[in-house]
Write a protein that holds these residues in place. Structure first.
Motif, short mmCIF file in Angstrom:
data_model
loop_
_atom_site.label_atom_id
_atom_site.label_comp_id
_atom_site.label_asym_id
_atom_site.label_seq_id
_atom_site.Cartn_x
_atom_site.Cartn_y
_atom_site.Cartn_z
N ILE A 1 -23.56 -8.35 5.89
CA ILE A 1 -24.64 -7.40 5.66
C ILE A 1 -25.08 -6.85 7.01
O ILE A 1 -25.30 -7.61 7.95
CB ILE A 1 -25.84 -8.08 4.95
N VAL A 2 -25.22 -5.54 7.09
CA VAL A 2 -25.67 -4.89 8.31
C VAL A 2 -27.07 -4.34 8.06
O VAL A 2 -27.33 -3.73 7.02
CB VAL A 2 -24.71 -3.75 8.72
N GLU A 3 -27.96 -4.56 9.02
CA GLU A 3 -29.29 -3.97 8.96
C GLU A 3 -29.45 -3.03 10.14
O GLU A 3 -29.33 -3.45 11.29
CB GLU A 3 -30.39 -5.04 8.96
N LEU A 4 -29.73 -1.76 9.84
CA LEU A 4 -29.91 -0.75 10.87
C LEU A 4 -31.40 -0.52 11.08
O LEU A 4 -32.12 -0.18 10.14
CB LEU A 4 -29.24 0.56 10.46
N GLY A 5 -31.87 -0.74 12.31
CA GLY A 5 -33.28 -0.53 12.61
C GLY A 5 -34.20 -1.56 12.00
O GLY A 5 -35.13 -1.20 11.27
N PRO A 6 -34.00 -2.84 12.26
CA PRO A 6 -34.81 -3.88 11.62
C PRO A 6 -36.27 -3.93 12.08
O PRO A 6 -37.09 -4.59 11.43
CB PRO A 6 -34.09 -5.18 11.98
N GLY A 7 -36.61 -3.26 13.16
CA GLY A 7 -38.01 -3.26 13.62
C GLY A 7 -38.48 -4.67 13.92
O GLY A 7 -37.87 -5.38 14.71
N THR A 8 -39.56 -5.09 13.25
CA THR A 8 -40.11 -6.43 13.48
C THR A 8 -39.57 -7.47 12.51
O THR A 8 -39.99 -8.61 12.52
CB THR A 8 -41.65 -6.41 13.41
N GLY A 9 -38.63 -7.06 11.64
CA GLY A 9 -37.94 -8.04 10.80
C GLY A 9 -38.43 -8.22 9.38
O GLY A 9 -38.10 -9.21 8.74
N ALA A 10 -39.18 -7.26 8.85
CA ALA A 10 -39.69 -7.39 7.47
C ALA A 10 -38.54 -7.56 6.47
O ALA A 10 -38.60 -8.44 5.59
CB ALA A 10 -40.53 -6.17 7.10
N PHE A 11 -37.50 -6.76 6.60
CA PHE A 11 -36.35 -6.87 5.70
C PHE A 11 -35.48 -8.07 6.06
O PHE A 11 -34.90 -8.70 5.18
CB PHE A 11 -35.50 -5.59 5.72
N THR A 12 -35.41 -8.37 7.33
CA THR A 12 -34.56 -9.47 7.81
C THR A 12 -34.95 -10.79 7.16
O THR A 12 -34.08 -11.57 6.75
CB THR A 12 -34.62 -9.58 9.34
N TYR A 13 -36.25 -11.05 7.05
CA TYR A 13 -36.71 -12.27 6.37
C TYR A 13 -36.15 -12.36 4.96
O TYR A 13 -35.65 -13.40 4.53
CB TYR A 13 -38.25 -12.31 6.27
N GLU A 14 -36.25 -11.26 4.23
CA GLU A 14 -35.80 -11.25 2.84
C GLU A 14 -34.28 -11.38 2.76
O GLU A 14 -33.75 -12.08 1.88
CB GLU A 14 -36.27 -9.98 2.14
N LEU A 15 -33.57 -10.72 3.66
CA LEU A 15 -32.11 -10.84 3.68
C LEU A 15 -31.71 -12.30 3.90
O LEU A 15 -30.84 -12.82 3.21
CB LEU A 15 -31.51 -9.96 4.79
N LEU A 16 -32.36 -12.97 4.83
CA LEU A 16 -32.07 -14.38 5.10
C LEU A 16 -32.39 -15.26 3.89
O LEU A 16 -31.64 -16.18 3.57
CB LEU A 16 -32.87 -14.87 6.30
N LYS A 17 -33.50 -14.97 3.26
CA LYS A 17 -33.92 -15.77 2.11
C LYS A 17 -32.90 -15.68 0.97
O LYS A 17 -32.62 -16.66 0.30
CB LYS A 17 -35.30 -15.28 1.64
N ARG A 18 -32.32 -14.51 0.78
CA ARG A 18 -31.42 -14.29 -0.35
C ARG A 18 -29.93 -14.47 -0.03
O ARG A 18 -29.13 -14.67 -0.94
CB ARG A 18 -31.60 -12.87 -0.89
N ALA A 19 -29.58 -14.38 1.24
CA ALA A 19 -28.16 -14.39 1.62
C ALA A 19 -27.51 -15.75 1.39
O ALA A 19 -28.16 -16.80 1.45
CB ALA A 19 -28.01 -13.98 3.08
N ARG A 20 -26.21 -15.69 1.15
CA ARG A 20 -25.41 -16.90 1.00
C ARG A 20 -25.44 -17.70 2.30
O ARG A 20 -25.64 -17.14 3.37
CB ARG A 20 -23.96 -16.51 0.73
N PRO A 21 -25.19 -19.01 2.22
CA PRO A 21 -25.16 -19.83 3.43
C PRO A 21 -24.06 -19.42 4.41
O PRO A 21 -24.19 -19.63 5.61
CB PRO A 21 -24.90 -21.25 2.91
N ASP A 22 -22.99 -18.79 3.89
CA ASP A 22 -21.89 -18.39 4.76
C ASP A 22 -21.92 -16.89 5.10
O ASP A 22 -20.98 -16.36 5.70
CB ASP A 22 -20.54 -18.72 4.11
N ALA A 23 -23.00 -16.21 4.75
CA ALA A 23 -23.12 -14.78 5.04
C ALA A 23 -23.40 -14.53 6.52
O ALA A 23 -23.89 -15.41 7.22
CB ALA A 23 -24.24 -14.17 4.20
N GLN A 24 -23.05 -13.34 6.95
CA GLN A 24 -23.39 -12.89 8.30
C GLN A 24 -24.29 -11.67 8.15
O GLN A 24 -23.99 -10.77 7.36
CB GLN A 24 -22.15 -12.51 9.08
N ILE A 25 -25.37 -11.66 8.91
CA ILE A 25 -26.31 -10.54 8.90
C ILE A 25 -26.36 -10.01 10.33
O ILE A 25 -26.77 -10.71 11.25
CB ILE A 25 -27.71 -10.98 8.42
#
Length: 188
Positions: free
Chosen positions: A47-71
């Protein structure tokens, strides 16, 4: 206290870095949820995040992502890079000080010929035309067949640009955000 500091930092950065920051406040939890709901986390390995800023979406991506996912996060703003680096200590995350227009080249250099999903918070309205076209084209090129590109904006200005690459878009709207936001979803 940290959340209040992040909001103040975000607002200050909005006024000093208008070409990189398009919002006066971090995204609301409603916008975060609605955008992340468009990603199939059971399948998404990259999963690629463009322009994460302070990480509002990043938290949610981590919470939902598989243990073997790469963000993989693409962030140009130095203030936000420092915040992200302090916030996230997870082996699934890679934080890059790279331009989103280089997403295809950088991902291939990292050994990823294709990615499953791209979530973008980039303020396309303030990005020069040639740069935003490269971002959209290179994002499309690196997405796998069936991959999803999720973008929010505060107007419908980017709709035609995204339709040129993705065809018909799925559209959404979140009124509980400052300011209210449109969501564009393109599938390859």
């Amino acid at each position: 206290m940290a959340e209040k500091k992040n909001k103040r930092t975000f607002l200050n950065t909005f006024f000093t870095e208008r070409k990189q920051v398009g919002a006066v406040a971090p995204s609301s939890r409603f916008l975060v949820k609605k955008m992340c709901d468009k990603i199939d986390f059971t399948e998404a390995k990259v999963i690629v995040e463009l322009g994460p800023g302070t990480g509002a979406f990043t938290y949610e991506l981590l919470k939902r992502a598989r243990p073997d996912a790469q963000i993989i996060l693409f962030e140009l703003n130095e203030v936000f890079l420092e915040i992200l680096d302090q916030k996230f200590d997870d082996s699934r995350i890679t934080i890059l000080n790279k331009s989103a227009e280089d997403v295809e080249k950088v991902m291939k250099q990292m050994g990823h010929d294709q990615v499953d999903a791209i979530l973008s918070s980039l303020p396309l309205t303030v990005i020069p035309d040639i740069t935003k076209k490269r971002i959209i084209i290179n994002s499309y090129n690196i997405l796998k067949k069936g991959g999803v590109y999720v973008q929010y904006q505060y107007s419908l200005n980017a709709k035609r640009l995204l339709e040129m690459k993705y065809g018909k878009l799925e559209m959404g709207f979140v009124g509980v955000n400052i300011p209210p936001a449109f969501i564009y979803v393109g599938t390859k």
